[in-house]
Design a protein around this motif. Sequence first.
Motif, PDB file in Angstrom:
ATOM      1  N   HIS A 170      18.756 -25.648   0.467  1.00 49.70           N
ATOM      2  CA  HIS A 170      19.146 -25.223  -0.868  1.00 49.70           C
ATOM      3  C   HIS A 170      20.672 -25.272  -0.959  1.00 49.70           C
ATOM      4  CE1 HIS A 170      15.069 -23.957  -1.861  1.00 49.70           C
ATOM      5  NE2 HIS A 170      15.010 -23.476  -0.626  1.00 49.70           N
ATOM      6  N   TYR A 172      24.396 -25.713  -3.142  1.00 48.06           N
ATOM      7  CA  TYR A 172      24.972 -25.192  -4.393  1.00 48.06           C
ATOM      8  C   TYR A 172      26.446 -25.548  -4.467  1.00 48.06           C
ATOM      9  CZ  TYR A 172      26.656 -21.509  -7.648  1.00 48.06           C
ATOM     10  OH  TYR A 172      27.250 -20.805  -8.679  1.00 48.06           O
ATOM     11  N   CYS A 176      30.917 -27.863 -10.006  1.00 49.97           N
ATOM     12  CA  CYS A 176      30.487 -29.192  -9.572  1.00 49.97           C
ATOM     13  C   CYS A 176      31.160 -30.333 -10.312  1.00 49.97           C
ATOM     14  CB  CYS A 176      28.969 -29.308  -9.692  1.00 49.97           C
ATOM     15  SG  CYS A 176      28.331 -29.375 -11.380  1.00 49.97           S
ATOM     16  N   ASN A 200      21.958 -27.876  -6.508  1.00 56.63           N
ATOM     17  CA  ASN A 200      22.187 -27.029  -7.677  1.00 56.63           C
ATOM     18  C   ASN A 200      23.675 -26.982  -7.992  1.00 56.63           C
ATOM     19  OD1 ASN A 200      19.333 -25.495  -7.802  1.00 56.63           O
ATOM     20  ND2 ASN A 200      20.010 -25.603  -5.673  1.00 56.63           N
ATOM     21  N   THR A 229      30.737 -20.129 -14.344  1.00 59.80           N
ATOM     22  CA  THR A 229      30.005 -19.673 -13.164  1.00 59.80           C
ATOM     23  C   THR A 229      30.234 -18.202 -12.874  1.00 59.80           C
ATOM     24  OG1 THR A 229      30.102 -21.874 -12.190  1.00 59.80           O
ATOM     25  CG2 THR A 229      29.725 -20.043 -10.689  1.00 59.80           C
ATOM     26  N   PHE A 235      23.068 -19.189 -11.710  1.00 59.73           N
ATOM     27  CA  PHE A 235      22.065 -19.130 -10.651  1.00 59.73           C
ATOM     28  C   PHE A 235      21.947 -17.708 -10.080  1.00 59.73           C
ATOM     29  CE2 PHE A 235      23.213 -23.595 -10.823  1.00 59.73           C
ATOM     30  CZ  PHE A 235      21.971 -24.212 -10.767  1.00 59.73           C
ATOM     31  N   PHE A 240      21.331 -19.278  -1.445  1.00 59.42           N
ATOM     32  CA  PHE A 240      21.481 -20.655  -0.977  1.00 59.42           C
ATOM     33  C   PHE A 240      21.738 -20.707   0.520  1.00 59.42           C
ATOM     34  CE2 PHE A 240      22.721 -20.666  -5.457  1.00 59.42           C
ATOM     35  CZ  PHE A 240      21.883 -21.664  -5.941  1.00 59.42           C
ATOM     36  N   VAL A 243      26.819 -23.658   0.473  1.00 58.99           N
ATOM     37  CA  VAL A 243      27.645 -23.764  -0.729  1.00 58.99           C
ATOM     38  C   VAL A 243      28.834 -24.654  -0.404  1.00 58.99           C
ATOM     39  CG1 VAL A 243      29.011 -22.556  -2.470  1.00 58.99           C
ATOM     40  CG2 VAL A 243      26.981 -21.455  -1.496  1.00 58.99           C
ATOM     41  N   ASN A 285      30.972 -17.403  -3.774  1.00 56.80           N
ATOM     42  CA  ASN A 285      30.198 -18.296  -2.920  1.00 56.80           C
ATOM     43  C   ASN A 285      29.557 -17.545  -1.755  1.00 56.80           C
ATOM     44  OD1 ASN A 285      30.880 -20.414  -4.573  1.00 56.80           O
ATOM     45  ND2 ASN A 285      32.587 -21.106  -3.310  1.00 56.80           N
ATOM     46  N   GLN A 288      26.576 -15.695  -3.074  1.00 54.27           N
ATOM     47  CA  GLN A 288      25.409 -16.507  -3.415  1.00 54.27           C
ATOM     48  C   GLN A 288      24.620 -16.988  -2.192  1.00 54.27           C
ATOM     49  OE1 GLN A 288      25.222 -17.376  -7.858  1.00 54.27           O
ATOM     50  NE2 GLN A 288      23.815 -17.314  -6.154  1.00 54.27           N
TER      51      GLN A 288
END
Length: 625
Positions: A170, A172, A176, A200, A229, A235, A240, A243, A285, A288
């Motif tokens: 996963h 992220y 991005c 993601n 974000t 999200f 995740f 990252v 980050n 997450q």
Amino acid sequence: MRNAMSEIEQAEGINRENNSDKFVEAFKDMDCGYNEYIVKDGKTLSDICNNDKTFEDDFRNYIVGFDGKLKELLGIERGTDDSKYLNLEGIVAELRKKGVLMQYVTKWAQIDLSPYNNSDITTLEEHIKRKWADISADTAGEQYTPEDIISLIAEIVSAKIEVSHNDYVHLYDPTCGGANLLFGVSDRLNNAGYKYIEANGSEWNDALYALAKIESLFREDAKIKYGNTLTTLPFKGKEFDVVVANPPYGIPWKGYEKEIRNDQTGQFAFLPSVSDGQLLFLQHNAWQLHENSGLVVEVNNGSSLFSGDAGSGESNIRKYLFDNDWIEGIIQMPSDEFFNTGIVTYLWILNKNKPIEHKDKVILINASNLWQPLKKNKGSKRKEMNPDHRRQIVDALVHFQDSDIAQVFDKWHFYFNKQHIRLTNIDSKGRYVSQSLGCPGEIFKINDADIIAVYSSGSWQWPLNDETEWQNQDAMIAIRKISGTTIVSTPEFFYWVDKIDGTIMRTSVETGVHETLGYGTLTVSYGKTRSGDKTCTAKISDSTYKDTEIIPYNPNSEQNNENILAFMQRYIFKPYCLLDNTVGVEVNFNKEFYVPKTIDSVDSILTEILEIDKELANLEKDLNL
């Protein structure tokens, strides 16, 4: 779309010409975007450009043939919608107005983009922006990530990730952009053997979001969401494994300061200065990731390492990350690696499940000299890392040992005490006034003092009943202490300031002997009694000032206090009082990897001087001839 059409024909055996309805339904089921003009009629831009007489009608049908989702992303038939995304409709109108629409579309139609991936396309886009558009100061910190840096980040992730090749990764990216970093890392992990990758990303820039979103339609398990974000948390609730991020640096977050300060999610332990938000992303980050596992690889500039004093938001964020033992390594990159800036950047490696042998340790890797020049500069990008350079970095991170380019430290090495102190000024013999008066550190008060006198023309002139009069005198001042209860009583002492060296003096009225009490301050205050009589009170206090000392830190509080006292005894020679202590954290690559310059010996310098003298003498001789 052409690739998707070929995939349907090969996988499901449906031919567009023979069974157009089923072919169209199968294409729509792929949910990768649909254009009836392309899919159903089988026409491409090249076909449209072959006939200049029908071009306008065909191109208009081509544009409006996209499905609703793609129309929104491309900026077609926006109506009253304020979102721009790619604003294709506006661009077409501008080209048509200039009479170059067909020529422009024809040139693009002749380019075969099928061999290129998302990162290649984004590189092309960046080249166009660099060539034809101004990059403003507002976007100078928004960095497109070059291919060599993407490869390095992917190789670090592949070397450190704890996910099986047969499980989902996963992934992220909270900033991005056009997703070149996100999809670039995803593709490289896939090539490294990770079969299932969920990519993601979130992005706030309209056009970049649209590019990333369109790309995601052609990928399995790819989700791109729109929004800020840090405030909208696209999200939220999802954890995740990895990252990756290259957030904007040097960009203020004042525009959404209220939302950040009112954040209730717990993603921000501390807040940095509003002038730069990159440390907000570093905290986000880490937040997450899974609670006890996961990896962050984030690009930052140098300010994240050392900006802010002890106790500041920046220092406290670093301390928060170090306290939790999430920082496994920091890598200094070469300068001139990005397209629109030549600054030095750093990769922060956060690991929520560090190997036991790495606990409470951090590796610094100096990769500033691991580069080769580009054959042709790309904007400010003049350097790149080749595979061997990247291998050296990854090996250093994995081996986690001191080497030519790496040093391993206890994490406490980066902590420091900022000890606040109060210092007392002393005279040449180490005296300070309160000590001499028998009340160290306290204020010496002279109540029931007589009016101030001044020393002028070799004698004391007093009493002076008007305080403004003595304040304007260019002479020493004095206070006499009253021994009795009435003003006419004989004074015991004069207290006065020696203006030559600033010390407080005391003179005995009985003996006339002068005594130096040491550095201090003499102040006088006037008042009145209820009956209206004037009163005068003098205060003599030490001359003090506040200062700070930076002292190495020890995680054991008792030992830390002893170290502070030992430091003070060794380096501080004035009387002092300890005030508040603040613990800070900073990382200084220049200090850790400092290499002193080699200085020539005195003999070699003298020899060189003699040789120069000989050459000058020969030159002078030749001139005289």
